[in-house]
Design a protein around this motif. Sequence first.
Motif, PDB file in Angstrom:
ATOM      1  N   MET A 120     -16.594  69.416 -57.552  1.00  0.00           N
ATOM      2  CA  MET A 120     -15.183  70.024 -58.399  1.00  0.00           C
ATOM      3  C   MET A 120     -15.121  71.505 -58.296  1.00  0.00           C
ATOM      4  O   MET A 120     -16.041  71.696 -59.644  1.00  0.00           O
ATOM      5  CB  MET A 120     -14.872  68.967 -59.175  1.00  0.00           C
ATOM      6  CG  MET A 120     -13.147  68.803 -59.875  1.00  0.00           C
ATOM      7  SD  MET A 120     -12.331  68.656 -58.131  1.00  0.00           S
ATOM      8  CE  MET A 120     -12.060  66.395 -58.487  1.00  0.00           C
ATOM      9  N   ASN A 132      -9.974  72.398 -61.685  1.00  0.00           N
ATOM     10  CA  ASN A 132      -9.593  71.035 -62.705  1.00  0.00           C
ATOM     11  C   ASN A 132      -8.682  71.442 -63.666  1.00  0.00           C
ATOM     12  O   ASN A 132      -9.121  71.104 -64.578  1.00  0.00           O
ATOM     13  CB  ASN A 132     -10.540  69.765 -62.347  1.00  0.00           C
ATOM     14  CG  ASN A 132      -9.340  68.825 -62.689  1.00  0.00           C
ATOM     15  OD1 ASN A 132      -7.808  69.067 -62.425  1.00  0.00           O
ATOM     16  ND2 ASN A 132      -9.426  67.511 -63.105  1.00  0.00           N
ATOM     17  N   ASN A 133      -7.690  72.311 -63.353  1.00  0.00           N
ATOM     18  CA  ASN A 133      -6.790  72.459 -64.455  1.00  0.00           C
ATOM     19  C   ASN A 133      -4.973  72.254 -64.353  1.00  0.00           C
ATOM     20  O   ASN A 133      -5.051  71.474 -63.698  1.00  0.00           O
ATOM     21  CB  ASN A 133      -6.600  74.198 -64.869  1.00  0.00           C
ATOM     22  CG  ASN A 133      -6.131  74.687 -63.995  1.00  0.00           C
ATOM     23  OD1 ASN A 133      -5.553  74.561 -62.963  1.00  0.00           O
ATOM     24  ND2 ASN A 133      -6.877  76.048 -63.575  1.00  0.00           N
ATOM     25  N   GLU A 134      -4.789  72.965 -65.564  1.00  0.00           N
ATOM     26  CA  GLU A 134      -2.587  71.824 -65.547  1.00  0.00           C
ATOM     27  C   GLU A 134      -1.997  72.342 -64.007  1.00  0.00           C
ATOM     28  O   GLU A 134      -1.669  72.245 -63.594  1.00  0.00           O
ATOM     29  CB  GLU A 134      -2.079  72.617 -66.537  1.00  0.00           C
ATOM     30  CG  GLU A 134      -3.059  72.244 -67.639  1.00  0.00           C
ATOM     31  CD  GLU A 134      -1.532  73.432 -69.360  1.00  0.00           C
ATOM     32  OE1 GLU A 134      -0.771  74.188 -68.953  1.00  0.00           O
ATOM     33  OE2 GLU A 134      -2.491  72.682 -70.562  1.00  0.00           O
ATOM     34  N   ILE A 152      -6.312  71.258 -58.336  1.00  0.00           N
ATOM     35  CA  ILE A 152      -6.881  71.270 -58.023  1.00  0.00           C
ATOM     36  C   ILE A 152      -8.034  71.095 -56.940  1.00  0.00           C
ATOM     37  O   ILE A 152      -7.092  71.176 -56.564  1.00  0.00           O
ATOM     38  CB  ILE A 152      -6.847  69.509 -58.699  1.00  0.00           C
ATOM     39  CG1 ILE A 152      -8.407  68.499 -58.218  1.00  0.00           C
ATOM     40  CG2 ILE A 152      -6.211  68.743 -57.583  1.00  0.00           C
ATOM     41  CD1 ILE A 152      -8.423  67.622 -59.157  1.00  0.00           C
ATOM     42  N   GLY A 171     -11.757  71.674 -54.754  1.00  0.00           N
ATOM     43  CA  GLY A 171     -12.876  71.112 -54.383  1.00  0.00           C
ATOM     44  C   GLY A 171     -13.534  70.681 -53.179  1.00  0.00           C
ATOM     45  O   GLY A 171     -13.031  71.017 -52.273  1.00  0.00           O
ATOM     46  N   GLU A 228      -8.717  59.825 -56.249  1.00  0.00           N
ATOM     47  CA  GLU A 228      -9.525  59.675 -57.200  1.00  0.00           C
ATOM     48  C   GLU A 228      -9.020  61.724 -57.544  1.00  0.00           C
ATOM     49  O   GLU A 228      -8.484  61.710 -58.842  1.00  0.00           O
ATOM     50  CB  GLU A 228     -11.256  60.674 -56.051  1.00  0.00           C
ATOM     51  CG  GLU A 228     -11.928  60.067 -55.896  1.00  0.00           C
ATOM     52  CD  GLU A 228     -12.822  60.067 -57.031  1.00  0.00           C
ATOM     53  OE1 GLU A 228     -13.054  60.836 -58.233  1.00  0.00           O
ATOM     54  OE2 GLU A 228     -13.971  58.782 -57.469  1.00  0.00           O
ATOM     55  N   LEU A 229      -8.101  62.094 -56.633  1.00  0.00           N
ATOM     56  CA  LEU A 229      -7.201  63.076 -56.860  1.00  0.00           C
ATOM     57  C   LEU A 229      -5.538  62.628 -57.100  1.00  0.00           C
ATOM     58  O   LEU A 229      -5.059  63.976 -57.520  1.00  0.00           O
ATOM     59  CB  LEU A 229      -6.991  64.297 -55.662  1.00  0.00           C
ATOM     60  CG  LEU A 229      -8.595  64.363 -55.206  1.00  0.00           C
ATOM     61  CD1 LEU A 229      -8.251  65.473 -53.938  1.00  0.00           C
ATOM     62  CD2 LEU A 229      -9.388  65.398 -56.345  1.00  0.00           C
ATOM     63  N   ILE A 282      -7.735  72.375 -51.698  1.00  0.00           N
ATOM     64  CA  ILE A 282      -6.438  72.538 -53.290  1.00  0.00           C
ATOM     65  C   ILE A 282      -5.605  71.946 -52.929  1.00  0.00           C
ATOM     66  O   ILE A 282      -5.407  72.201 -51.694  1.00  0.00           O
ATOM     67  CB  ILE A 282      -6.909  74.150 -53.339  1.00  0.00           C
ATOM     68  CG1 ILE A 282      -6.202  74.372 -54.003  1.00  0.00           C
ATOM     69  CG2 ILE A 282      -5.971  73.893 -52.261  1.00  0.00           C
ATOM     70  CD1 ILE A 282      -6.455  75.964 -54.504  1.00  0.00           C
ATOM     71  N   LYS A 286      -0.975  71.244 -58.490  1.00  0.00           N
ATOM     72  CA  LYS A 286      -0.285  69.787 -59.307  1.00  0.00           C
ATOM     73  C   LYS A 286       1.741  70.271 -59.802  1.00  0.00           C
ATOM     74  O   LYS A 286       2.289  71.476 -59.881  1.00  0.00           O
ATOM     75  CB  LYS A 286      -1.124  69.277 -60.296  1.00  0.00           C
ATOM     76  CG  LYS A 286      -2.329  69.843 -60.872  1.00  0.00           C
ATOM     77  CD  LYS A 286      -2.491  69.587 -61.739  1.00  0.00           C
ATOM     78  CE  LYS A 286      -4.458  69.123 -61.945  1.00  0.00           C
ATOM     79  NZ  LYS A 286      -5.283  69.012 -62.339  1.00  0.00           N
TER      80      LYS A 286
END
Length: 254
Positions: A5, A8-10, A13, A15, A50-51, A249, A252
């Motif tokens: 990964m 992974n922030n606001e 995401i 990895g 997972e994501l 990628i 969000k």
Amino acid sequence: MKINMYVNNEKFIAGMTMKDQAELENNNMALHACESTDHVLENRKNLATELHCELDDFVCANQTHSSNFHRVMLDDKGRGANQLNNAIADTDALYTFEPNVLLCSFTADCVPVIFYNEVNGLIGVIHSGWQGTVKEITLKLIEHLKLVEHCDANDLHVQIGAALSQRKFEVDEEVYLRFKALGYADDFMFYKEETHKYHIDNQLIVKRQCELAGIPAGQITIDQTCTYVNPDGFSYRQDKQSGRHLSFIMKKGE
């Protein structure tokens, strides 16, 4: 499921899935190189879980070692996710401004490039094998983003994923000369007398392409995992039947 990964922030995401003996076909993510499409789809569905997204949020291309790229729109969602025949054709890089779209790139020794722009929310993935690197796919895409999408290179962050290391990337003179013709790759190549082979650091040459396009060196990170040496790596050079990593990628949603 093993995942390197990277972010992974606001906002984002990102990895890279890794080889995992606990999963079907060792966590192979590629429909074009598998024993069973059902196995790959199961792995992809597990990744989606997972994501916290859906398989229909994936967007995949039919990679051909080209320097072609595609701007992904919302109606592209799901292309290549469940089947090969509706993947984005003849394309090795994807980018989008859209949220909740998982951009995908498949590799097994080639260099995966993941990038995002903190300011305008742009995200993208690039598949840069040696052919893509000598065709300068990364440099061409970033120049396009600057010119057409009005991106400031200073706002771009780049993650170069796990790939074949320089120690294991041996080539003959013909390939060496194509890298040399770039004019900026000499520092990342050496000749080994015992084997009469040239060794090339494809990751560092891609990094140089990012820098030439204006991305600050401090905003470029390299995963040093060698896909040949590391047991978590899929290596086409080591095993022509190998599965594939999926680099991803997603921006969000609000």
